[in-house]
Design a protein around this motif. Sequence first.
Motif, PDB file in Angstrom:
ATOM      1  N   UNK A 131      67.587   2.501  57.981  1.00  0.00           N
ATOM      2  CA  UNK A 131      66.761   1.570  57.219  1.00  0.00           C
ATOM      3  C   UNK A 131      66.243   0.541  58.207  1.00  0.00           C
ATOM      4  N   UNK A 132      65.014   0.728  58.630  1.00  0.00           N
ATOM      5  CA  UNK A 132      64.456  -0.169  59.646  1.00  0.00           C
ATOM      6  C   UNK A 132      64.201  -1.573  59.113  1.00  0.00           C
ATOM      7  N   UNK A 133      64.172  -1.736  57.802  1.00  0.00           N
ATOM      8  CA  UNK A 133      64.010  -3.078  57.238  1.00  0.00           C
ATOM      9  C   UNK A 133      65.320  -3.865  57.296  1.00  0.00           C
ATOM     10  N   UNK A 134      66.417  -3.116  57.372  1.00  0.00           N
ATOM     11  CA  UNK A 134      67.742  -3.742  57.462  1.00  0.00           C
ATOM     12  C   UNK A 134      68.357  -3.583  58.844  1.00  0.00           C
ATOM     13  N   UNK A 135      67.604  -2.974  59.768  1.00  0.00           N
ATOM     14  CA  UNK A 135      68.097  -2.752  61.131  1.00  0.00           C
ATOM     15  C   UNK A 135      69.457  -2.054  61.127  1.00  0.00           C
ATOM     16  N   UNK A 136      69.574  -1.036  60.321  1.00  0.00           N
ATOM     17  CA  UNK A 136      70.858  -0.369  60.143  1.00  0.00           C
ATOM     18  C   UNK A 136      70.718   1.154  60.190  1.00  0.00           C
ATOM     19  N   UNK A 137      71.654   1.764  60.890  1.00  0.00           N
ATOM     20  CA  UNK A 137      71.776   3.221  60.998  1.00  0.00           C
ATOM     21  C   UNK A 137      72.960   3.658  60.142  1.00  0.00           C
ATOM     22  N   UNK A 138      72.843   4.827  59.531  1.00  0.00           N
ATOM     23  CA  UNK A 138      73.916   5.320  58.674  1.00  0.00           C
ATOM     24  C   UNK A 138      74.327   6.737  59.055  1.00  0.00           C
ATOM     25  N   UNK A 139      75.581   7.062  58.710  1.00  0.00           N
ATOM     26  CA  UNK A 139      76.037   8.447  58.804  1.00  0.00           C
ATOM     27  C   UNK A 139      76.845   8.741  57.551  1.00  0.00           C
ATOM     28  N   UNK A 140      76.291   9.554  56.685  1.00  0.00           N
ATOM     29  CA  UNK A 140      76.997   9.989  55.487  1.00  0.00           C
ATOM     30  C   UNK A 140      77.777  11.248  55.836  1.00  0.00           C
ATOM     31  N   UNK A 141      79.081  11.173  55.687  1.00  0.00           N
ATOM     32  CA  UNK A 141      79.943  12.284  56.069  1.00  0.00           C
ATOM     33  C   UNK A 141      80.597  12.870  54.818  1.00  0.00           C
ATOM     34  N   UNK A 142      80.320  14.116  54.532  1.00  0.00           N
ATOM     35  CA  UNK A 142      80.858  14.800  53.361  1.00  0.00           C
ATOM     36  C   UNK A 142      81.753  15.959  53.789  1.00  0.00           C
ATOM     37  N   UNK A 143      82.542  16.454  52.849  1.00  0.00           N
ATOM     38  CA  UNK A 143      83.433  17.602  53.098  1.00  0.00           C
ATOM     39  C   UNK A 143      84.214  17.408  54.393  1.00  0.00           C
ATOM     40  N   UNK A 144      84.806  16.258  54.523  1.00  0.00           N
ATOM     41  CA  UNK A 144      85.484  15.921  55.783  1.00  0.00           C
ATOM     42  C   UNK A 144      86.704  16.800  56.023  1.00  0.00           C
ATOM     43  N   UNK A 145      86.916  17.084  57.300  1.00  0.00           N
ATOM     44  CA  UNK A 145      88.020  17.940  57.744  1.00  0.00           C
ATOM     45  C   UNK A 145      88.905  17.162  58.717  1.00  0.00           C
ATOM     46  N   UNK A 146      90.085  17.652  58.935  1.00  0.00           N
ATOM     47  CA  UNK A 146      90.999  16.996  59.865  1.00  0.00           C
ATOM     48  C   UNK A 146      90.376  16.867  61.250  1.00  0.00           C
ATOM     49  N   UNK A 147      89.597  17.875  61.635  1.00  0.00           N
ATOM     50  CA  UNK A 147      88.989  17.862  62.973  1.00  0.00           C
ATOM     51  C   UNK A 147      87.842  16.865  63.100  1.00  0.00           C
ATOM     52  N   UNK A 148      87.471  16.196  62.020  1.00  0.00           N
ATOM     53  CA  UNK A 148      86.477  15.134  62.092  1.00  0.00           C
ATOM     54  C   UNK A 148      87.117  13.791  62.461  1.00  0.00           C
ATOM     55  N   UNK A 149      88.430  13.771  62.547  1.00  0.00           N
ATOM     56  CA  UNK A 149      89.135  12.541  62.932  1.00  0.00           C
ATOM     57  C   UNK A 149      88.709  12.113  64.324  1.00  0.00           C
ATOM     58  N   UNK A 150      88.202  10.890  64.437  1.00  0.00           N
ATOM     59  CA  UNK A 150      87.675  10.415  65.707  1.00  0.00           C
ATOM     60  C   UNK A 150      87.211   8.973  65.573  1.00  0.00           C
ATOM     61  N   UNK A 151      86.971   8.359  66.714  1.00  0.00           N
ATOM     62  CA  UNK A 151      86.213   7.114  66.750  1.00  0.00           C
ATOM     63  C   UNK A 151      84.745   7.506  66.791  1.00  0.00           C
ATOM     64  N   UNK A 152      83.981   6.909  65.893  1.00  0.00           N
ATOM     65  CA  UNK A 152      82.550   7.202  65.819  1.00  0.00           C
ATOM     66  C   UNK A 152      81.775   6.027  66.411  1.00  0.00           C
TER      67      UNK A 152
END
Lengths: 112, 116
Positions: free
Chosen positions: B73-94
């Motif tokens: 959202x360039x009006x809010x100067x914000x980037x997003x990451x919607x993460x669905x169907x999460x798995x154990x292997x997605x565990x991390x620092x993002x």
Amino acid sequence: QSVLTQPPSVSGAPGQRVTISCTGSSSNIGAGYDVHWYQQFPGTAPTLLIYTNNNRPSGVPDRFSGSKSGTSASLAITGLQAEDEADYYCQSYDSSLSGSWVFGGGTKLTVL
Amino acid sequence: EVQLVESGGGLVQPGGSLRLSCAASGFTFSSYWMHWVRQAPGKGLVWVSHINNDGSSTNFADSVKGRFIISRDNTKNTLYLQMNSLRAEDTAVYYCGRDYSGFDLWGRGTLVTVSS
């Protein structure tokens, strides 16, 4: 397994010169895509160390240099200092399949 | 001050969802491509996703394709990451990263833990 291959570890004594290799292929480094290098200390975010193959951002000492040839790139550190002990990552772009940005597996530099 | 600040991480059960945010300040956010990069505990950096400056083009690593959505959202100067169907292997620092001749600006990261 990373698309870009780095040695897991390198070491050197203070004052010495060390190099870290980054080996790619014809779909990334060999295709002419730029290589960038990052330095990361434990528990902190990475920082850009070398950009576009051989350029240093402001504030990075000239002891750090980068080069690229064929399907490989290298990071050289001269006059090794204790504070250089960190993890180092190379990064490029890969045009295979749908295209993606890729990192090397990282190299742990130990200053003896 | 030029900076990126991630938020939204936490503990989530396998199969759950989470939305990460990355607030940008001190620069013209809408002029830059942006990325998400993750780092599993004790492991290396792995590129996750990219979005161009106006949000019209996105790319994903094969490991998250079809499960993660990147937006901005360039009006809010914000980037997003919607993460669905999460798995154990997605565990991390993002981490979010700004793309300008390499990833020239990084946030401090937000930890995502996928566990029951």
